[in-house]
Design an enzyme around this catalytic site. Structure first.
Site, PDB file in Angstrom:
ATOM      1  N   CYS A   2       0.841  -1.194   0.000  1.00 30.27           N
ATOM      2  CA  CYS A   2       0.000   0.000   0.000  1.00 30.27           C
ATOM      3  C   CYS A   2       0.878   1.247   0.000  1.00 30.27           C
ATOM      4  O   CYS A   2       2.070   1.196   0.311  1.00 30.27           O
ATOM      5  CB  CYS A   2      -0.901   0.010   1.235  1.00 30.27           C
ATOM      6  SG  CYS A   2      -1.895  -1.484   1.419  1.00 30.27           S
ATOM      7  N   ARG A  27       1.316   1.720  -5.995  1.00 31.95           N
ATOM      8  CA  ARG A  27       1.536   0.742  -4.934  1.00 31.95           C
ATOM      9  C   ARG A  27       0.257   0.003  -4.548  1.00 31.95           C
ATOM     10  O   ARG A  27       0.303  -0.980  -3.798  1.00 31.95           O
ATOM     11  CB  ARG A  27       2.112   1.444  -3.699  1.00 31.95           C
ATOM     12  CG  ARG A  27       3.416   2.161  -3.936  1.00 31.95           C
ATOM     13  CD  ARG A  27       3.902   2.835  -2.670  1.00 31.95           C
ATOM     14  NE  ARG A  27       4.258   1.848  -1.664  1.00 31.95           N
ATOM     15  CZ  ARG A  27       5.469   1.331  -1.501  1.00 31.95           C
ATOM     16  NH1 ARG A  27       6.450   1.706  -2.295  1.00 31.95           N
ATOM     17  NH2 ARG A  27       5.697   0.441  -0.558  1.00 31.95           N
ATOM     18  N   TRP A  74      -3.667  -1.784  -1.372  1.00 31.98           N
ATOM     19  CA  TRP A  74      -3.641  -3.072  -2.066  1.00 31.98           C
ATOM     20  C   TRP A  74      -4.092  -4.099  -1.040  1.00 31.98           C
ATOM     21  O   TRP A  74      -3.413  -4.344  -0.053  1.00 31.98           O
ATOM     22  CB  TRP A  74      -2.240  -3.386  -2.574  1.00 31.98           C
ATOM     23  CG  TRP A  74      -2.179  -4.613  -3.447  1.00 31.98           C
ATOM     24  CD1 TRP A  74      -2.361  -4.660  -4.802  1.00 31.98           C
ATOM     25  CD2 TRP A  74      -1.919  -5.958  -3.030  1.00 31.98           C
ATOM     26  NE1 TRP A  74      -2.233  -5.946  -5.260  1.00 31.98           N
ATOM     27  CE2 TRP A  74      -1.963  -6.774  -4.194  1.00 31.98           C
ATOM     28  CE3 TRP A  74      -1.666  -6.563  -1.805  1.00 31.98           C
ATOM     29  CZ2 TRP A  74      -1.751  -8.146  -4.152  1.00 31.98           C
ATOM     30  CZ3 TRP A  74      -1.465  -7.940  -1.759  1.00 31.98           C
ATOM     31  CH2 TRP A  74      -1.504  -8.713  -2.927  1.00 31.98           C
ATOM     32  N   ASN A 100       0.875   0.075   6.080  1.00 28.28           N
ATOM     33  CA  ASN A 100       1.355  -0.733   4.958  1.00 28.28           C
ATOM     34  C   ASN A 100       2.076  -1.926   5.550  1.00 28.28           C
ATOM     35  O   ASN A 100       3.048  -1.769   6.278  1.00 28.28           O
ATOM     36  CB  ASN A 100       2.297   0.086   4.073  1.00 28.28           C
ATOM     37  CG  ASN A 100       2.999  -0.764   3.023  1.00 28.28           C
ATOM     38  OD1 ASN A 100       2.457  -1.767   2.562  1.00 28.28           O
ATOM     39  ND2 ASN A 100       4.201  -0.364   2.650  1.00 28.28           N
ATOM     40  N   GLY A 101       1.610  -3.134   5.243  1.00 27.26           N
ATOM     41  CA  GLY A 101       2.251  -4.328   5.779  1.00 27.26           C
ATOM     42  C   GLY A 101       1.202  -5.348   6.212  1.00 27.26           C
ATOM     43  O   GLY A 101       0.023  -5.237   5.866  1.00 27.26           O
ATOM     44  N   GLU A 487      10.501 -13.213 -19.563  1.00 32.71           N
ATOM     45  CA  GLU A 487      10.151 -11.827 -19.260  1.00 32.71           C
ATOM     46  C   GLU A 487       9.086 -11.308 -20.221  1.00 32.71           C
ATOM     47  O   GLU A 487       8.157 -10.600 -19.800  1.00 32.71           O
ATOM     48  CB  GLU A 487      11.410 -10.953 -19.310  1.00 32.71           C
ATOM     49  CG  GLU A 487      11.184  -9.468 -19.113  1.00 32.71           C
ATOM     50  CD  GLU A 487      10.630  -9.095 -17.747  1.00 32.71           C
ATOM     51  OE1 GLU A 487      10.225  -7.930 -17.582  1.00 32.71           O
ATOM     52  OE2 GLU A 487      10.581  -9.951 -16.845  1.00 32.71           O
ATOM     53  N   LYS A 491       5.367  -9.940 -19.087  1.00 32.45           N
ATOM     54  CA  LYS A 491       4.835  -8.621 -19.411  1.00 32.45           C
ATOM     55  C   LYS A 491       3.435  -8.736 -20.005  1.00 32.45           C
ATOM     56  O   LYS A 491       2.528  -7.965 -19.669  1.00 32.45           O
ATOM     57  CB  LYS A 491       5.757  -7.886 -20.402  1.00 32.45           C
ATOM     58  CG  LYS A 491       7.061  -7.412 -19.809  1.00 32.45           C
ATOM     59  CD  LYS A 491       6.924  -6.192 -18.935  1.00 32.45           C
ATOM     60  CE  LYS A 491       7.019  -6.450 -17.472  1.00 32.45           C
ATOM     61  NZ  LYS A 491       7.919  -7.285 -16.849  1.00 32.45           N
ATOM     62  N   GLU A 494       0.932  -9.691 -17.275  1.00 33.99           N
ATOM     63  CA  GLU A 494       0.723  -8.639 -16.278  1.00 33.99           C
ATOM     64  C   GLU A 494      -0.257  -7.573 -16.743  1.00 33.99           C
ATOM     65  O   GLU A 494      -1.103  -7.121 -15.967  1.00 33.99           O
ATOM     66  CB  GLU A 494       2.056  -7.960 -15.943  1.00 33.99           C
ATOM     67  CG  GLU A 494       2.981  -8.753 -15.054  1.00 33.99           C
ATOM     68  CD  GLU A 494       4.264  -7.999 -14.780  1.00 33.99           C
ATOM     69  OE1 GLU A 494       4.641  -7.887 -13.607  1.00 33.99           O
ATOM     70  OE2 GLU A 494       4.904  -7.513 -15.743  1.00 33.99           O
ATOM     71  N   HIS A 510       8.933 -31.028 -25.813  1.00 37.31           N
ATOM     72  CA  HIS A 510       8.712 -31.828 -24.604  1.00 37.31           C
ATOM     73  C   HIS A 510       7.385 -31.480 -23.941  1.00 37.31           C
ATOM     74  O   HIS A 510       7.264 -31.594 -22.723  1.00 37.31           O
ATOM     75  CB  HIS A 510       9.886 -31.643 -23.637  1.00 37.31           C
ATOM     76  CG  HIS A 510      11.180 -32.152 -24.174  1.00 37.31           C
ATOM     77  ND1 HIS A 510      11.583 -33.460 -24.036  1.00 37.31           N
ATOM     78  CD2 HIS A 510      12.156 -31.526 -24.886  1.00 37.31           C
ATOM     79  CE1 HIS A 510      12.763 -33.620 -24.619  1.00 37.31           C
ATOM     80  NE2 HIS A 510      13.125 -32.460 -25.140  1.00 37.31           N
ATOM     81  N   LYS A 609       3.219  -2.226  -7.339  1.00 41.17           N
ATOM     82  CA  LYS A 609       4.598  -2.063  -7.803  1.00 41.17           C
ATOM     83  C   LYS A 609       5.608  -2.676  -6.850  1.00 41.17           C
ATOM     84  O   LYS A 609       6.514  -3.385  -7.258  1.00 41.17           O
ATOM     85  CB  LYS A 609       4.887  -0.574  -7.985  1.00 41.17           C
ATOM     86  CG  LYS A 609       6.288  -0.266  -8.505  1.00 41.17           C
ATOM     87  CD  LYS A 609       6.473  -0.771  -9.914  1.00 41.17           C
ATOM     88  CE  LYS A 609       7.826  -0.404 -10.472  1.00 41.17           C
ATOM     89  NZ  LYS A 609       8.044  -1.003 -11.799  1.00 41.17           N
TER      90      LYS A 609
END
Length: 614
Positions: A2, A27, A74, A100-101, A487, A491, A494, A510, A609
């Site tokens: 957050c 965030r 968040w 935050n936490g 990566e 992207k 996301e 495979h 983030k």
């Protein structure tokens, strides 16, 4: 995860807090709220949704006061709604808290408080914490500071908190453990700002204090006092921010993500600046000099990271083993400490994090340090927790990255890791002088080659129009570009919410080849490196099954354009440098597909983030 922001001073607090929340919204953006004190009245306003929803709500409220705080959430405990949004009141509405936490033992504390008559409106651990502090203050008839100190000795978990009290309307109280919190200091300490990072503060001051774990700060006009939770005082250490307001604005781009993709020529150049001078055969990372022998003589190197940083670590595994000839293991930081890893003083650990606040990576660092390993940090944010927790390290100097999906952080991380690998290789005499020199010159040219690669943007947008409605995509690469395939797939997942997977190209046979049909786009990183002929064979295997092929190729390739459906040309470079170029088209492809699908590329759903909770 957050975002928290607070202000104490002489101006109206609400505009400062709201502007700060907008800068911290990357965030978390499930809900937002503010608390203000005016004429000894403590008021809270909060709404589900984004900061803009809160701002619209506040237009109909009479909000005043020169002390205030805000929060953008968040969600961890409790669904996103008005009730679970922060700030949270104590039961008597005399205290308010933003957090935050995660408080891990909140359920036990909550049950004890319920037995003492407390009633809770929502499901958050944060509401429990402010009720707990209230109860301690009541039972002990002590100051708010003392109640907070006692409470923080009892709770288990991570927190950055700010507390306001209607009984002391000229004071902010803040504390942190494992979640970031920075204090901005105004002239003569007449104003203070608090925030999860420096972005809401830089507009007003460049003088800051980063709170350390287990510290509590008491802020009043003209006074800043810091103590730890055992009540020992600490002298605030003032640092100066090397950050400009322009760096955290969009600068004419439609989104932060697109801006940050196009900043990569500059961000990589800034990463190299002062460290690499090819004409002088100079390569030096001052941040790792003191412990360089630990890297040179390491029995093995363990790399820790999460998400994009883990992918950068995979590239580094190839770099360090090929150039420096040291065994490397790349670990998910989120799994590392749960499998009882074998570590000792002969191991070197490289921890990678854009924010420098990733909770899983910090926990893994603590474990590695307890085993005697030497820890090197690679992060972007000066003064961050990882920068302070590691023995030494190197900043990436990529500049602020606001978009939730990391882009320029990846190329900057790979650049730093490549320089580390080259330094070790040179010191260990594992690389011929001619090759070392050639790589320095080529690395120096990479910012311009990234700029040239970005010229394919319009072509990629056309390809995105064709595949915007895809349900699945596969990304394939070999060698240094297998991590880039991972990566690229990340992207796309996301920001566009299309299911995508990355594989080593040889692994396609495979299992994943069973998915190939005319509806399956397959992205190949097919540059002319040491595995080029193998990649050509893999493309032909996909085409034989009517798959649609998008190929990243080198300029002038005459073979792959005859068999692929679409090609994206990029400049040629040495194998070890290719990830710095091949990742650029994949970032752009994900971006344009997401925009065409109507997705919020800067604030993708369910993501934040900086992952500051486990």
């Amino acid at each position: 995860m957050c975002g928290i922001v607070a202000y104490l001073g002489e101006q109206e607090a609400s505009p400062v807090v709201l502007k700060g929340l907008k800068r911290l919204e990357y965030r978390g953006y499930d809900s937002a709220g503010v608390a203000l004190i005016y004429q000894n009245n403590l008021a809270i306003y909060k709404k589900k949704g984004k900061v803009s929803d809160l701002e619209s709500y506040l237009q109909n409220q009479n909000i005043k006061g020169s002390i205030g705080m805000g929060h953008t959430r968040w969600a961890t405990h409790g669904e996103p709604n008005d009730i679970n949004a922060h700030p949270h009141f104590s039961s008597d509405h005399r205290l308010a808290l933003i957090h935050n936490g995660i408080i891990e033992n909140y359920a036990t504390i909550k049950q004890e408080l319920i037995l003492k008559g407390h009633q809770f409106l929502g499901q958050t651990d944060s509401e429990v914490l402010i009720h707990f502090i209230e109860q301690i203050q009541k039972e002990n008839e002590c100051s708010l500071f003392e109640a907070v100190r006692i409470a923080l000795n009892e709770v288990v978990g991570a927190y950055a908190i700010v507390i306001m009290s209607a009984d002391d309307p000229n004071q902010l109280l803040a504390a942190r453990k494992s979640s970031p919190l920075v204090i901005g200091i105004g002239k003569d300490k007449k104003e203070f700002w608090l925030a999860s990072d420096a972005t809401p503060i830089i507009e007003y001051t460049n003088e800051v204090v980063y709170l350390d774990d287990n510290q509590i700060a008491v802020l009043q006009q003209g006074k800043l006092e810091i103590k730890d939770i055992s009540n020992q005082p600490s002298t605030p250490y003032i640092q100066y921010l090397d950050l400009t307001l322009d760096a955290i604005e969009k600068g004419g781009f439609d989104s932060f993500m697109l801006k940050e993709i196009f900043e990569q020529p500059e961000s990589v150049l800034n990463c190299l600046r002062g460290r690499l001078i090819a004409d002088q055969q100079h390569l030096q990372l001052g941040g790792i000099n003191k412990y360089l022998d630990k890297l040179l003589n390491a029995k093995r190197i363990i790399i820790l990271g999460c998400g994009t940083s883990w992918h950068a670590g995979l590239v580094a595994e190839y770099l360090l083993e090929e150039l420096a000839r040291i065994p490397v293991e790349v670990e998910y930081a989120s799994e590392f400490r749960y499998r009882n890893p074998i570590l000792d003083a002969e191991d070197a650990v490289i921890a990678i994090s854009q924010s420098g606040e990733t909770a899983d990576t910090l926990a893994a660092i603590d474990l590695a340090k307890s085993k005697g390993a030497t820890i090197f940090g690679v992060c972007n944010v000066v003064g961050s927790s990882i920068a302070r927790a590691t023995h030494e390290g190197a900043y990436t100097h990529a500049g602020p990255e606001i978009g939730v999906a990391s882009t320029k952080a990846f190329t900057a991380q790979v650049t730093v890791l490549l320089m580390i690998a080259l330094m070790i290789a040179k010191k260990r005499q594992n690389i011929p002088a001619v090759q070392f020199s050639e790589l320095l010159y080529e690395l120096e040219s990479i910012p311009q080659k990234i700029a040239n690669t970005l010229k394919v943007n319009d072509e990629i947008e056309k390809i995105a129009h064709i595949y915007q409605k895809a349900s699945n995509m596969i990304y394939l690469g070999r060698g240094y570009n297998f991590p880039v395939a991972l990566e690229g797939a990340l992207k796309l997942k996301e920001i566009s919410y299309i299911h995508a997977e990355g594989y080593p190209a040889a692994e396609m046979k495979h299992g994943p080849i069973a998915l190939i049909d005319e509806e399956m786009p397959v992205v190949f990183i097919a540059i002319k490196d040491s595995s080029y002929e193998k990649i050509v064979s893999n493309i032909q295997e996909v085409k034989a099954r009517r798959g649609r092929v998008i190929a990243i190729v080198n300029e002038g390739d005459n073979l792959i354009p005859t068999i692929a459906d679409h090609i994206i040309e990029i400049p040629a470079t040495y194998d070890v440098l290719t990830p710095l170029l091949t990742v650029i088209p994949l970032q752009l492809l994900a971006y344009h597909i997401a925009v065409l699908r109507g997705c919020n590329v800067d604030q993708p759903r369910n993501l934040a983030k900086s992952v500051t909770v486990e």
